[in-house]
Design a protein around this motif. Sequence first.
Motif, PDB file in Angstrom:
ATOM      1  N   THR A   6       0.847  -1.194   0.000  1.00  0.00           N
ATOM      2  CA  THR A   6       0.000   0.000   0.000  1.00  0.00           C
ATOM      3  C   THR A   6       0.886   1.248   0.000  1.00  0.00           C
ATOM      4  N   ILE A   7       0.376   2.310  -0.609  1.00  0.00           N
ATOM      5  CA  ILE A   7       1.081   3.586  -0.673  1.00  0.00           C
ATOM      6  C   ILE A   7       0.306   4.596   0.159  1.00  0.00           C
ATOM      7  N   SER A   8       1.023   5.335   1.008  1.00  0.00           N
ATOM      8  CA  SER A   8       0.369   6.354   1.836  1.00  0.00           C
ATOM      9  C   SER A   8       1.368   7.455   2.181  1.00  0.00           C
ATOM     10  N   ALA A   9       0.817   8.569   2.650  1.00  0.00           N
ATOM     11  CA  ALA A   9       1.674   9.658   3.122  1.00  0.00           C
ATOM     12  C   ALA A   9       2.446   9.167   4.343  1.00  0.00           C
ATOM     13  N   ALA A  10       3.685   9.573   4.439  1.00  0.00           N
ATOM     14  CA  ALA A  10       4.502   9.196   5.593  1.00  0.00           C
ATOM     15  C   ALA A  10       4.036   9.950   6.825  1.00  0.00           C
ATOM     16  N   ALA A  11       4.169   9.304   7.955  1.00  0.00           N
ATOM     17  CA  ALA A  11       3.843   9.911   9.245  1.00  0.00           C
ATOM     18  C   ALA A  11       5.135  10.066  10.049  1.00  0.00           C
ATOM     19  N   GLU A  12       5.074  10.892  11.061  1.00  0.00           N
ATOM     20  CA  GLU A  12       6.250  11.179  11.891  1.00  0.00           C
ATOM     21  C   GLU A  12       6.945   9.900  12.371  1.00  0.00           C
ATOM     22  N   GLN A  13       6.163   8.910  12.769  1.00  0.00           N
ATOM     23  CA  GLN A  13       6.743   7.675  13.304  1.00  0.00           C
ATOM     24  C   GLN A  13       7.413   6.814  12.230  1.00  0.00           C
ATOM     25  N   ASP A  14       7.278   7.192  10.945  1.00  0.00           N
ATOM     26  CA  ASP A  14       7.906   6.441   9.850  1.00  0.00           C
ATOM     27  C   ASP A  14       9.343   6.869   9.585  1.00  0.00           C
ATOM     28  N   ALA A  15       9.778   7.979  10.152  1.00  0.00           N
ATOM     29  CA  ALA A  15      11.085   8.562   9.809  1.00  0.00           C
ATOM     30  C   ALA A  15      12.233   7.574   9.996  1.00  0.00           C
ATOM     31  N   GLU A  16      12.248   6.836  11.074  1.00  0.00           N
ATOM     32  CA  GLU A  16      13.374   5.933  11.310  1.00  0.00           C
ATOM     33  C   GLU A  16      13.416   4.807  10.278  1.00  0.00           C
ATOM     34  N   GLN A  17      12.264   4.253   9.919  1.00  0.00           N
ATOM     35  CA  GLN A  17      12.255   3.207   8.892  1.00  0.00           C
ATOM     36  C   GLN A  17      12.681   3.768   7.535  1.00  0.00           C
ATOM     37  N   ILE A  18      12.255   4.993   7.208  1.00  0.00           N
ATOM     38  CA  ILE A  18      12.671   5.631   5.951  1.00  0.00           C
ATOM     39  C   ILE A  18      14.185   5.823   5.956  1.00  0.00           C
ATOM     40  N   PHE A  19      14.708   6.309   7.050  1.00  0.00           N
ATOM     41  CA  PHE A  19      16.141   6.536   7.215  1.00  0.00           C
ATOM     42  C   PHE A  19      16.924   5.239   6.965  1.00  0.00           C
ATOM     43  N   ASP A  46      17.440  13.140  12.068  1.00  0.00           N
ATOM     44  CA  ASP A  46      16.702  14.377  12.349  1.00  0.00           C
ATOM     45  C   ASP A  46      16.278  15.082  11.064  1.00  0.00           C
ATOM     46  N   SER A  47      17.129  15.075  10.050  1.00  0.00           N
ATOM     47  CA  SER A  47      16.744  15.737   8.796  1.00  0.00           C
ATOM     48  C   SER A  47      15.659  14.948   8.067  1.00  0.00           C
ATOM     49  N   VAL A  48      15.655  13.624   8.197  1.00  0.00           N
ATOM     50  CA  VAL A  48      14.547  12.837   7.635  1.00  0.00           C
ATOM     51  C   VAL A  48      13.257  13.192   8.370  1.00  0.00           C
ATOM     52  N   ARG A  49      13.330  13.311   9.677  1.00  0.00           N
ATOM     53  CA  ARG A  49      12.148  13.716  10.453  1.00  0.00           C
ATOM     54  C   ARG A  49      11.629  15.076   9.989  1.00  0.00           C
ATOM     55  N   ASP A  50      12.539  16.016   9.763  1.00  0.00           N
ATOM     56  CA  ASP A  50      12.156  17.351   9.284  1.00  0.00           C
ATOM     57  C   ASP A  50      11.460  17.261   7.925  1.00  0.00           C
ATOM     58  N   GLU A  51      11.995  16.449   7.012  1.00  0.00           N
ATOM     59  CA  GLU A  51      11.379  16.287   5.692  1.00  0.00           C
ATOM     60  C   GLU A  51       9.973  15.708   5.802  1.00  0.00           C
ATOM     61  N   VAL A  52       9.803  14.712   6.631  1.00  0.00           N
ATOM     62  CA  VAL A  52       8.487  14.096   6.795  1.00  0.00           C
ATOM     63  C   VAL A  52       7.487  15.121   7.326  1.00  0.00           C
ATOM     64  N   ALA A  53       7.919  15.955   8.242  1.00  0.00           N
ATOM     65  CA  ALA A  53       7.037  16.963   8.823  1.00  0.00           C
ATOM     66  C   ALA A  53       6.720  18.100   7.858  1.00  0.00           C
ATOM     67  N   ARG A  54       7.684  18.470   7.015  1.00  0.00           N
ATOM     68  CA  ARG A  54       7.565  19.678   6.200  1.00  0.00           C
ATOM     69  C   ARG A  54       7.159  19.412   4.755  1.00  0.00           C
ATOM     70  N   ASP A  55       7.661  18.344   4.186  1.00  0.00           N
ATOM     71  CA  ASP A  55       7.535  18.130   2.750  1.00  0.00           C
ATOM     72  C   ASP A  55       6.509  17.051   2.431  1.00  0.00           C
ATOM     73  N   CYS A  56       6.520  16.631   1.207  1.00  0.00           N
ATOM     74  CA  CYS A  56       5.606  15.615   0.703  1.00  0.00           C
ATOM     75  C   CYS A  56       6.377  14.294   0.629  1.00  0.00           C
ATOM     76  N   VAL A  57       6.159  13.417   1.580  1.00  0.00           N
ATOM     77  CA  VAL A  57       6.880  12.144   1.635  1.00  0.00           C
ATOM     78  C   VAL A  57       5.852  11.021   1.643  1.00  0.00           C
ATOM     79  N   PHE A  58       6.054  10.069   0.740  1.00  0.00           N
ATOM     80  CA  PHE A  58       5.180   8.909   0.666  1.00  0.00           C
ATOM     81  C   PHE A  58       5.981   7.650   0.925  1.00  0.00           C
ATOM     82  N   VAL A  59       5.289   6.654   1.460  1.00  0.00           N
ATOM     83  CA  VAL A  59       5.915   5.365   1.726  1.00  0.00           C
ATOM     84  C   VAL A  59       5.082   4.252   1.119  1.00  0.00           C
ATOM     85  N   ALA A  60       5.776   3.173   0.801  1.00  0.00           N
ATOM     86  CA  ALA A  60       5.131   1.926   0.391  1.00  0.00           C
ATOM     87  C   ALA A  60       5.271   0.973   1.565  1.00  0.00           C
TER      88      ALA A  60
END
Length: 165
Positions: A6-19, A46-60
């Motif tokens: 599934t594809i969805s917008a990333a949430a704050e708690q996703d930052a570590e897995q994205i990293f 921390d910069s991944v967390r900032d991107e998730v909060a500020r920008d358009c980040v999607f996850v699968a």
Amino acid sequence: MGMSVTISAAAEQDAEQIFRLQYLCFQSEAALYGNYRIDPLVQTLDSVRDEVARDCVFVARLGDEIVGSVHGRITEDGAAAIGKLCVHPRLQGHGIGARLLRAAEAALSGERGARTFRLHAGHRSESNLSLYSKVGYQRVGTSRGADGVPMIVLEKKAETYATTA
């Protein structure tokens, strides 16, 4: 029965897995250029967390596991810069990258008003360049990444999104 991605917008708690996923996925890109200082490998959590909060980040997601991600933001010239597209190596070649791109394009044009999508790919990254071409991106120039890697600049008009979605 298998699970579907599934594809969805990333949430704050996703930052570590994205990293962690970026670090895994971009190893092959770094090896291709002999340069392990490329942005996704030196980016901080921390910069991944900032991107998730500020920008358009999607996850699968495959179940609870993040198996792909993409980042997008609106630039000063009003274009949408899309980058850091990655899919877990074991799931590459199944259309997840294209689905992530479509999700980012839809959000960046629909919600943020982008008229042009722009991305950069390393000049030796043939599989990435092939994907981008298949989904409607065209080469418009070259640049050099902050890490010194020669890049191909690709763009697609937002109105073509509807024809490639």
